[in-house]
Scaffold this motif. Structure first.
Motif, PDB file in Angstrom:
ATOM      1  N   GLU A 284      53.657  26.545  33.273  1.00  0.00           N
ATOM      2  CA  GLU A 284      52.342  27.211  32.708  1.00  0.00           C
ATOM      3  C   GLU A 284      51.254  27.340  33.380  1.00  0.00           C
ATOM      4  OE1 GLU A 284      51.821  25.411  28.794  1.00  0.00           O
ATOM      5  OE2 GLU A 284      50.978  23.618  29.929  1.00  0.00           O
ATOM      6  N   GLY A 285      51.119  26.281  34.356  1.00  0.00           N
ATOM      7  CA  GLY A 285      49.872  26.319  35.373  1.00  0.00           C
ATOM      8  C   GLY A 285      49.829  27.509  36.243  1.00  0.00           C
ATOM      9  N   ILE A 286      50.802  28.022  36.514  1.00  0.00           N
ATOM     10  CA  ILE A 286      50.843  29.422  37.290  1.00  0.00           C
ATOM     11  C   ILE A 286      51.342  30.554  36.928  1.00  0.00           C
ATOM     12  CG2 ILE A 286      51.212  27.756  39.644  1.00  0.00           C
ATOM     13  CD1 ILE A 286      54.067  28.470  39.616  1.00  0.00           C
ATOM     14  N   ALA A 287      51.472  30.471  35.420  1.00  0.00           N
ATOM     15  CA  ALA A 287      51.637  31.865  34.712  1.00  0.00           C
ATOM     16  C   ALA A 287      50.570  32.756  34.420  1.00  0.00           C
ATOM     17  CB  ALA A 287      52.388  31.675  33.410  1.00  0.00           C
ATOM     18  N   ILE A 288      50.121  33.546  35.368  1.00  0.00           N
ATOM     19  CA  ILE A 288      48.908  34.178  35.431  1.00  0.00           C
ATOM     20  C   ILE A 288      49.225  35.770  35.652  1.00  0.00           C
ATOM     21  CG2 ILE A 288      46.584  34.737  36.312  1.00  0.00           C
ATOM     22  CD1 ILE A 288      46.881  31.784  35.151  1.00  0.00           C
ATOM     23  N   PRO A 289      49.079  36.472  34.445  1.00  0.00           N
ATOM     24  CA  PRO A 289      49.483  37.695  34.503  1.00  0.00           C
ATOM     25  C   PRO A 289      48.682  38.699  35.411  1.00  0.00           C
ATOM     26  CG  PRO A 289      49.289  37.155  32.308  1.00  0.00           C
ATOM     27  CD  PRO A 289      48.723  35.974  33.044  1.00  0.00           C
ATOM     28  N   ALA A 290      47.461  38.399  35.718  1.00  0.00           N
ATOM     29  CA  ALA A 290      46.604  39.315  36.083  1.00  0.00           C
ATOM     30  C   ALA A 290      45.387  38.390  37.001  1.00  0.00           C
ATOM     31  CB  ALA A 290      45.973  40.340  35.350  1.00  0.00           C
ATOM     32  N   PRO A 291      45.894  37.937  38.022  1.00  0.00           N
ATOM     33  CA  PRO A 291      44.772  36.933  39.027  1.00  0.00           C
ATOM     34  C   PRO A 291      43.687  37.938  39.680  1.00  0.00           C
ATOM     35  CG  PRO A 291      47.111  37.152  40.153  1.00  0.00           C
ATOM     36  CD  PRO A 291      47.223  37.898  38.816  1.00  0.00           C
ATOM     37  N   PRO A 292      42.723  37.426  39.370  1.00  0.00           N
ATOM     38  CA  PRO A 292      41.195  38.254  39.769  1.00  0.00           C
ATOM     39  C   PRO A 292      41.375  38.067  41.471  1.00  0.00           C
ATOM     40  CG  PRO A 292      40.678  36.739  37.964  1.00  0.00           C
ATOM     41  CD  PRO A 292      42.089  36.455  38.209  1.00  0.00           C
ATOM     42  N   ARG A 293      41.951  37.240  42.022  1.00  0.00           N
ATOM     43  CA  ARG A 293      41.987  37.392  43.412  1.00  0.00           C
ATOM     44  C   ARG A 293      43.157  37.565  44.194  1.00  0.00           C
ATOM     45  NH1 ARG A 293      37.224  34.826  45.760  1.00  0.00           N
ATOM     46  NH2 ARG A 293      36.061  33.367  44.243  1.00  0.00           N
ATOM     47  N   ALA A 294      43.832  38.626  43.409  1.00  0.00           N
ATOM     48  CA  ALA A 294      45.163  38.980  44.190  1.00  0.00           C
ATOM     49  C   ALA A 294      45.087  39.523  45.406  1.00  0.00           C
ATOM     50  CB  ALA A 294      45.765  39.952  42.920  1.00  0.00           C
ATOM     51  N   ARG A 295      44.304  40.425  45.656  1.00  0.00           N
ATOM     52  CA  ARG A 295      44.267  41.113  46.945  1.00  0.00           C
ATOM     53  C   ARG A 295      44.082  39.894  48.202  1.00  0.00           C
ATOM     54  NH1 ARG A 295      40.610  46.707  46.608  1.00  0.00           N
ATOM     55  NH2 ARG A 295      41.974  47.670  44.984  1.00  0.00           N
ATOM     56  N   GLN A 296      43.210  39.062  47.719  1.00  0.00           N
ATOM     57  CA  GLN A 296      42.794  37.978  48.896  1.00  0.00           C
ATOM     58  C   GLN A 296      44.061  37.222  48.785  1.00  0.00           C
ATOM     59  OE1 GLN A 296      39.102  36.518  46.902  1.00  0.00           O
ATOM     60  NE2 GLN A 296      38.311  36.732  48.774  1.00  0.00           N
ATOM     61  N   VAL A 297      44.849  36.809  48.089  1.00  0.00           N
ATOM     62  CA  VAL A 297      46.030  36.024  48.092  1.00  0.00           C
ATOM     63  C   VAL A 297      47.134  36.589  48.908  1.00  0.00           C
ATOM     64  CG1 VAL A 297      47.975  35.044  46.804  1.00  0.00           C
ATOM     65  CG2 VAL A 297      45.645  34.772  45.920  1.00  0.00           C
ATOM     66  N   LEU A 298      47.285  37.926  48.699  1.00  0.00           N
ATOM     67  CA  LEU A 298      48.486  38.815  49.409  1.00  0.00           C
ATOM     68  C   LEU A 298      48.032  38.988  50.760  1.00  0.00           C
ATOM     69  CD1 LEU A 298      48.940  41.784  46.482  1.00  0.00           C
ATOM     70  CD2 LEU A 298      50.435  39.896  47.233  1.00  0.00           C
ATOM     71  N   ALA A 299      46.638  39.037  51.064  1.00  0.00           N
ATOM     72  CA  ALA A 299      46.384  39.535  52.264  1.00  0.00           C
ATOM     73  C   ALA A 299      46.509  37.940  53.144  1.00  0.00           C
ATOM     74  CB  ALA A 299      44.872  39.893  52.623  1.00  0.00           C
ATOM     75  N   ALA A 300      46.328  37.015  52.537  1.00  0.00           N
ATOM     76  CA  ALA A 300      46.470  35.673  53.226  1.00  0.00           C
ATOM     77  C   ALA A 300      47.691  35.360  53.561  1.00  0.00           C
ATOM     78  CB  ALA A 300      45.752  34.489  52.349  1.00  0.00           C
ATOM     79  N   VAL A 301      48.554  35.449  52.641  1.00  0.00           N
ATOM     80  CA  VAL A 301      49.853  35.405  52.969  1.00  0.00           C
ATOM     81  C   VAL A 301      50.433  36.058  54.034  1.00  0.00           C
ATOM     82  CG1 VAL A 301      52.485  35.449  51.726  1.00  0.00           C
ATOM     83  CG2 VAL A 301      50.572  34.328  50.678  1.00  0.00           C
ATOM     84  N   ARG A 302      50.240  37.388  53.980  1.00  0.00           N
ATOM     85  CA  ARG A 302      50.850  38.331  54.889  1.00  0.00           C
ATOM     86  C   ARG A 302      50.179  38.001  56.335  1.00  0.00           C
ATOM     87  NH1 ARG A 302      49.896  42.909  50.861  1.00  0.00           N
ATOM     88  NH2 ARG A 302      52.367  43.240  50.270  1.00  0.00           N
ATOM     89  N   ALA A 303      48.935  37.816  56.405  1.00  0.00           N
ATOM     90  CA  ALA A 303      48.206  37.316  57.686  1.00  0.00           C
ATOM     91  C   ALA A 303      48.826  36.031  58.267  1.00  0.00           C
ATOM     92  CB  ALA A 303      46.730  37.069  57.317  1.00  0.00           C
ATOM     93  N   SER A 304      49.240  35.228  57.383  1.00  0.00           N
ATOM     94  CA  SER A 304      50.127  34.018  57.801  1.00  0.00           C
ATOM     95  C   SER A 304      51.239  34.195  58.401  1.00  0.00           C
ATOM     96  CB  SER A 304      49.767  32.700  56.965  1.00  0.00           C
ATOM     97  OG  SER A 304      51.075  33.103  56.085  1.00  0.00           O
ATOM     98  N   GLY A 305      52.172  35.225  58.206  1.00  0.00           N
ATOM     99  CA  GLY A 305      53.273  35.533  58.603  1.00  0.00           C
ATOM    100  C   GLY A 305      54.099  34.765  57.381  1.00  0.00           C
TER     101      GLY A 305
END
Length: 370
Positions: A284-305
């Motif tokens: 439940e601690g990571i069950a977030i349906p609409a994370p406000p920082r979604a774009r930043q998370v996706l960009a960070a993971v992609r930038a890291s490979g």
């Protein structure tokens, strides 16, 4: 001194604001703030000469001058889980979760800003951390929690002196109630999602890994992601350490299979994540349906490979039992990363690379292992 505090900047539209007078979100797009701060890569970084807490990285933190709020948080140990894989025991924090890293930063910030009261929203661990650190700072604290939050966690918030407001509905309803209160005069919103000072607290996780591994980072950091505050903090630290010549790791983000908007967006190659239904999951601690920082998370993971992985509840329970048999008893959410990359995980997600993963929250003393 408040005049020296780094200000806010919106990552979407560039709006800037003074931390002393800013609203809790960007007034233009209503999104979360980033911080107008980057530590000097030439400044000495000598944590061993500092206190036995995350304040040992003071030269890389955005709160200048002497600090007064601390419970000796941070500096949690690394223990081996498997060949080339270590776990960082963040459940050994004063309030038993990694949220202490960001909570102490926001409590110190609030102490300097001297609001009439502090409000927060939480499904458990963040609220407990804020209640404890506001108590330490002598601040009045009010925590909005969704109905169904563990009585053990709300009891702990009250024990620290916080006023607990139980809100009908789920996590988003509690957040909406807290934000309504945050719009009132004299209120500081200690949001672990919208306030970037929290991320500069969670970044100390990666600084500690760097210190504990003798001035290097592993090839992979595996991180649980709901709102993404630990991953984004780690990404901040990785960028800052890269300016000091440290090799950057890949970021593997782990979501619960039942609620995985970011993993779905990553798989689709999308820049942002579409909201998903709130479904039941043990994580439940990571069950977030609409994370406000979604774009930043996706960009960070992609930038890291890096990549995203998802775990089922069945797999989560297996991993939790396995950790318990290794002497590490954690809450279900904290087992997510081990579920994704540990024994029995599908495929070979680490491909033999060195990795560190966090065990973010302690299991209830009398709780079951599955």
């Amino acid at each position: 001194m408040t005049h020296a505090l780094p200000g806010y900047v919106c990552p979407e539209d560039g709006t800037r604001a003074d931390v002393r007078t800013a609203p809790w979100c960007c007034p233009v797009c209503a999104g979360p703030w980033d911080l107008d701060f980057a530590p000097d890569p030439q400044a000495p970084l000598e944590p061993a000469s500092g206190p036995n807490s995350l304040w040992r990285y003071a030269s890389a933190l955005p709160l200048p001058g002497a600090f007064s709020v601390s419970l000796a948080e941070g500096h949690t140990p690394l223990v081996p889980l498997a060949e080339r894989v270590h776990a960082k025991l963040d459940f050994l924090m004063p309030t038993l979760s990694f949220k202490d890293r960001g909570a102490v930063m926001l409590a110190e910030l609030a102490r300097r800003l001297a609001p009439q009261r502090v409000v927060a929203d939480s499904s458990g661990n963040a609220g407990t951390a804020f209640a404890a650190y506001c108590a330490r700072a002598g601040l009045q604290c009010e925590v909005f929690v969704p109905a169904g939050t563990s009585p053990g966690k709300t009891d702990r918030m009250r024990a620290h002196g916080a006023a607990v407001r139980v809100v009908p509905g789920g996590r988003e309803a509690a957040a909406a109630a807290a934000r309504e209160a945050a719009d009132l005069p004299g209120v500081f919103y200690a949001s672990h999602v919208f306030n970037p000072y929290f991320l500069h607290g969670t970044k100390t996780y990666a600084y500690e890994v760097w210190e504990e591994l003798g001035g290097r980072l592993p090839e992979v950091l595996v991180l649980p992601v709901g709102n993404g505050t630990l991953l984004l903090g780690a990404a901040l630290a990785v960028r800052e350490l890269a300016r000091r010549g440290v090799r950057t790791p890949a970021l593997i983000a782990v979501q619960a299979e039942a609620v995985a908007p970011l993993a779905a967006a990553f798989a689709a190659g999308a820049r942002d994540a579409a909201p998903v239904p709130q479904r039941a999951t043990s994580a439940e601690g990571i069950a977030i349906p609409a994370p406000p920082r979604a774009r930043q998370v996706l960009a960070a993971v992609r930038a890291s490979g890096g990549t995203f992985l998802t775990v089922s509840d069945a797999r989560l329970h297996e991993a939790r039992r396995d950790l318990a048999r290794r002497g590490l008893f954690v809450e279900p959410t904290a087992a997510a990363c081990w579920a994704a990359v540990g024994p029995g995980a599908p495929g070979d997600p680490l491909a033999g690379r060195t990795a560190v993963l966090p065990l973010c929250g302690a299991g209830a003393p009398s709780g079951p292992t599955a």
